[in-house]
Design a protein around this motif. Structure first.
Motif, PDB file in Angstrom:
ATOM      1  N   ARG A 218       0.865  -1.182   0.000  1.00 54.21           N
ATOM      2  CA  ARG A 218       0.000   0.000   0.000  1.00 54.21           C
ATOM      3  C   ARG A 218       0.899   1.228   0.000  1.00 54.21           C
ATOM      4  O   ARG A 218       1.886   1.276   0.722  1.00 54.21           O
ATOM      5  CB  ARG A 218      -0.903   0.009   1.239  1.00 54.21           C
ATOM      6  N   THR A 219       0.525   2.233  -0.789  1.00 50.43           N
ATOM      7  CA  THR A 219       1.355   3.428  -0.937  1.00 50.43           C
ATOM      8  C   THR A 219       0.655   4.647  -0.372  1.00 50.43           C
ATOM      9  O   THR A 219      -0.536   4.864  -0.631  1.00 50.43           O
ATOM     10  CB  THR A 219       1.682   3.678  -2.415  1.00 50.43           C
ATOM     11  N   VAL A 220       1.402   5.441   0.402  1.00 48.07           N
ATOM     12  CA  VAL A 220       0.917   6.728   0.903  1.00 48.07           C
ATOM     13  C   VAL A 220       1.862   7.802   0.368  1.00 48.07           C
ATOM     14  O   VAL A 220       3.085   7.681   0.486  1.00 48.07           O
ATOM     15  CB  VAL A 220       0.894   6.759   2.440  1.00 48.07           C
ATOM     16  N   ALA A 221       1.293   8.851  -0.225  1.00 49.24           N
ATOM     17  CA  ALA A 221       2.084   9.951  -0.760  1.00 49.24           C
ATOM     18  C   ALA A 221       1.732  11.238  -0.024  1.00 49.24           C
ATOM     19  O   ALA A 221       0.582  11.447   0.370  1.00 49.24           O
ATOM     20  CB  ALA A 221       1.833  10.122  -2.254  1.00 49.24           C
ATOM     21  N   LYS A 262      11.108  11.645 -19.741  1.00 46.48           N
ATOM     22  CA  LYS A 262      10.212  10.518 -20.019  1.00 46.48           C
ATOM     23  C   LYS A 262       8.759  10.928 -20.253  1.00 46.48           C
ATOM     24  O   LYS A 262       7.921  10.087 -20.570  1.00 46.48           O
ATOM     25  CB  LYS A 262      10.267   9.513 -18.857  1.00 46.48           C
ATOM     26  N   ASN A 263       8.456  12.226 -20.073  1.00 43.18           N
ATOM     27  CA  ASN A 263       7.098  12.730 -20.283  1.00 43.18           C
ATOM     28  C   ASN A 263       6.080  11.921 -19.488  1.00 43.18           C
ATOM     29  O   ASN A 263       5.038  11.509 -19.994  1.00 43.18           O
ATOM     30  CB  ASN A 263       6.737  12.712 -21.777  1.00 43.18           C
ATOM     31  N   MET A 264       6.384  11.704 -18.188  1.00 41.67           N
ATOM     32  CA  MET A 264       5.519  10.892 -17.337  1.00 41.67           C
ATOM     33  C   MET A 264       4.403  11.706 -16.693  1.00 41.67           C
ATOM     34  O   MET A 264       3.501  11.149 -16.071  1.00 41.67           O
ATOM     35  CB  MET A 264       6.347  10.193 -16.251  1.00 41.67           C
ATOM     36  N   GLY A 265       4.470  13.039 -16.798  1.00 42.81           N
ATOM     37  CA  GLY A 265       3.416  13.870 -16.238  1.00 42.81           C
ATOM     38  C   GLY A 265       3.325  13.830 -14.731  1.00 42.81           C
ATOM     39  O   GLY A 265       2.230  13.877 -14.164  1.00 42.81           O
ATOM     40  N   LEU A 266       4.482  13.789 -14.044  1.00 36.84           N
ATOM     41  CA  LEU A 266       4.489  13.632 -12.595  1.00 36.84           C
ATOM     42  C   LEU A 266       4.786  14.920 -11.846  1.00 36.84           C
ATOM     43  O   LEU A 266       4.679  14.954 -10.627  1.00 36.84           O
ATOM     44  CB  LEU A 266       5.526  12.574 -12.188  1.00 36.84           C
ATOM     45  N   SER A 267       5.178  15.967 -12.546  1.00 30.49           N
ATOM     46  CA  SER A 267       5.491  17.221 -11.862  1.00 30.49           C
ATOM     47  C   SER A 267       4.235  17.752 -11.167  1.00 30.49           C
ATOM     48  O   SER A 267       3.130  17.687 -11.699  1.00 30.49           O
ATOM     49  CB  SER A 267       5.997  18.258 -12.864  1.00 30.49           C
ATOM     50  N   THR A 268       4.429  18.242  -9.962  1.00 28.90           N
ATOM     51  CA  THR A 268       3.300  18.737  -9.175  1.00 28.90           C
ATOM     52  C   THR A 268       3.630  20.123  -8.660  1.00 28.90           C
ATOM     53  O   THR A 268       4.701  20.656  -8.873  1.00 28.90           O
ATOM     54  CB  THR A 268       3.034  17.808  -7.976  1.00 28.90           C
ATOM     55  N   ASP A 269       2.663  20.673  -7.936  1.00 32.37           N
ATOM     56  CA  ASP A 269       2.894  21.983  -7.308  1.00 32.37           C
ATOM     57  C   ASP A 269       3.685  21.850  -6.018  1.00 32.37           C
ATOM     58  O   ASP A 269       4.037  22.855  -5.408  1.00 32.37           O
ATOM     59  CB  ASP A 269       1.548  22.664  -7.016  1.00 32.37           C
ATOM     60  N   ALA A 270       3.954  20.629  -5.588  1.00 33.77           N
ATOM     61  CA  ALA A 270       4.708  20.414  -4.356  1.00 33.77           C
ATOM     62  C   ALA A 270       6.198  20.569  -4.608  1.00 33.77           C
ATOM     63  O   ALA A 270       6.698  20.226  -5.678  1.00 33.77           O
ATOM     64  CB  ALA A 270       4.419  19.025  -3.812  1.00 33.77           C
ATOM     65  N   ALA A 311      -1.119   1.869 -10.496  1.00 36.03           N
ATOM     66  CA  ALA A 311      -0.279   2.329 -11.600  1.00 36.03           C
ATOM     67  C   ALA A 311       0.327   3.691 -11.285  1.00 36.03           C
ATOM     68  O   ALA A 311       1.503   3.944 -11.559  1.00 36.03           O
ATOM     69  CB  ALA A 311      -1.097   2.394 -12.894  1.00 36.03           C
ATOM     70  N   GLU A 312      -0.474   4.569 -10.674  1.00 40.98           N
ATOM     71  CA  GLU A 312       0.028   5.891 -10.303  1.00 40.98           C
ATOM     72  C   GLU A 312       1.104   5.775  -9.226  1.00 40.98           C
ATOM     73  O   GLU A 312       2.151   6.447  -9.290  1.00 40.98           O
ATOM     74  CB  GLU A 312      -1.128   6.747  -9.799  1.00 40.98           C
ATOM     75  N   PHE A 317       7.231   5.743  -7.817  1.00 43.38           N
ATOM     76  CA  PHE A 317       8.461   5.046  -7.435  1.00 43.38           C
ATOM     77  C   PHE A 317       9.394   4.872  -8.637  1.00 43.38           C
ATOM     78  O   PHE A 317      10.616   4.893  -8.482  1.00 43.38           O
ATOM     79  CB  PHE A 317       8.127   3.703  -6.788  1.00 43.38           C
ATOM     80  N   ALA A 318       8.823   4.713  -9.819  1.00 47.07           N
ATOM     81  CA  ALA A 318       9.660   4.651 -11.020  1.00 47.07           C
ATOM     82  C   ALA A 318      10.390   5.980 -11.219  1.00 47.07           C
ATOM     83  O   ALA A 318      11.577   6.000 -11.600  1.00 47.07           O
ATOM     84  CB  ALA A 318       8.806   4.324 -12.243  1.00 47.07           C
TER      85      ALA A 318
END
Length: 460
Positions: A218-221, A262-270, A311-312, A317-318
């Protein structure tokens, strides 16, 4: 001549002498660590061929540097002048996976992820998982005592090495350690070889402890404004009585670099993302995930949640694993690898921030933060000599900060060349001499990886 000796004793395809090819084997991934062009590269196919190479080097007094995949980050595999570089990439057999005894016997050139996949087919698991696991080899992992994402709960490579076959400094091919679950016959010479960075012998086979396959994680972010706030969350997790299967930090610099590549779309406002995982089964897993979430929120997370999208979660982690090669595309990256007590993590992260400001250096941060192993990545523009000097000064400040807080100069990358001054400060003259005494005893002619770690020529 050494070359004639090797040519007579080994098949012709084992030796590499083309200067253009030799250059590719002259150094690992450590930025700005010195290296030279080797006299020859040898790629043996058997333990007996490794023994032949070692004996030839002993006869001629030639330095021998052992190299795996070259993914190291401390200069430990860098060639020295007129040396032989012995590459283990042709020693890649998985000789045995024993389900009943839960062990594997492998040659040093086996890639970490290949072993993990082979074990998974038998319902077994090899835990050590450095970020370089798709490319790094078991021999290199053993040589540096590599860790990885799951080591906060499951330990590092040393915890899984039962025994090994080694060519010694006198040219003997011997077995160290055991296959049994327990054993205290004599000194732990196999354990001594783990983390020795090729300075005490050449490993030709490793017997590894395995574990049963584990439950799904289980993942917590959580998102945080600063690395220090994320560090406080990690310290809270360490104090709360649970042991997550992973607790990783990735900052905005790293996520942006991965997205650009990699254009993974993971950038956030954090500014900082903290990733926690638990692999405890059933209700215990739900409890641990809720504790992780509570620790994140109490430490000031601007957003935190348990992921419902596997998947997210896997993509995050990837991105953690891809951070270093992604940043490397932007320019030279000097990689730190300090480890501090878990309660000192927030202060260490603050010191890293201050070092970046003091020396005007961009420092991206990834970390196995759950066990205090921090990897500040000092990024410099290509060809900028001032930036290089600033980065090296910040590098030394970070080492000093870790030692001041009761930490160590390397958690998993090894000493190699880059951490020698720090090692001297950490160990002190008396303990350093104990290490050198072991080196002299096991490598009497001083041929194995000279000039690295605690070499006789290193000033005390």
């Amino acid at each position: 001549m050494l070359i004639d000796d090797l040519s007579a004793a080994l098949p012709a395809d084992r030796l590499v002498r083309d200067p253009d090819v030799l250059r590719g084997f002259a150094h690992d991934e450590a930025e700005w660590a010195p290296h030279a062009l080797p006299a020859v590269v040898v790629r043996p196919h058997t333990a007996e061929e490794v023994q032949t190479v070692v004996r030839s080097c002993l006869r001629h007094g030639t330095p021998l540097v052992t190299r795996g995949a070259g993914t190291g980050l401390s200069g430990g595999a860098n060639a020295v002048e007129d040396c032989v570089v012995l590459v283990t990439d042709r020693l890649r057999a998985i000789k045995e996976i024993n389900e009943q005894e839960r062990l594997a016997v492998v040659e040093p050139g086996v890639v970490n992820d290949d072993l993990r996949a082979a074990c998974a087919e038998r319902g077994l698991w090899y835990p050590p998982d450095p970020a370089s696991s798709p490319w790094s080899t078991i021999g290199g992992n053993v040589a540096t005592n590599a860790g990885g994402v799951c080591c906060v709960k499951y330990g590092v490579t040393r915890d899984y090495v039962l025994g090994m076959q080694v060519v010694t400094g006198t040219g003997e091919l011997v077995r160290l350690g055991r296959r049994t679950a327990k054993g205290v016959a004599g000194y732990d010479l196999a354990g001594l070889m783990v983390g020795s960075e090729g300075t005490l012998g050449v490993i030709t086979e490793v017997t590894l402890r395995l574990r049963p396959a584990r439950a799904a994680e289980r993942t917590v972010a959580g998102y945080f404004d600063t690395t220090v706030a994320a560090g406080e969350a990690a310290a809270a997790v360490a104090a709360c009585g649970i042991l997550p299967s992973a607790l990783e930090l990735v900052d905005r610099h790293c996520l942006a670099a991965v997205d650009a590549w990699k254009n993974m779309g993971l950038s956030t406002d954090a500014n900082v993302v903290l990733l926690g995982r638990t692999d405890a089964p059933g209700a215990q897993g739900e409890h641990e995930a809720s504790v992780l979430l509570e620790c994140f929120e109490k430490a000031g997370a601007t957003w935190a949640a348990q992921s419902s999208d596997q998947a997210e979660a896997d993509a995050l982690f990837a991105a953690r694993r891809l951070a270093y090669p992604a940043l490397e595309r932007l320019g030279p990256v000097l990689t730190e690898d300090v480890c501090v007590p878990t309660q000192a993590v927030p202060e260490m992260l603050a010191r890293i921030d201050r070092a970046a400001l003091r020396h005007d250096v961009v420092i991206a941060n990834i970390a196995h933060i759950g066990d205090g192993n921090l990897h500040p990545l000092l990024v410099t523009p290509p060809g900028d000599e001032t930036a290089r000097k600033n980065a090296q000064a910040a590098f030394e400040d970070i080492i000093s900060g870790a030692l001041d807080l009761g930490g160590t100069v390397t958690g998993e990358h090894g000493v190699g060349l880059l951490k020698q001054p720090g090692l001297t400060r950490e160990l002190g003259p008396a303990v350093l001499e104990l290490h050198r005494a072991v080196k002299r005893a096991l490598d009497p002619q001083q041929i194995f990886n000279p000039g690295k770690v605690f070499h006789e020529g290193t000033p005390a």
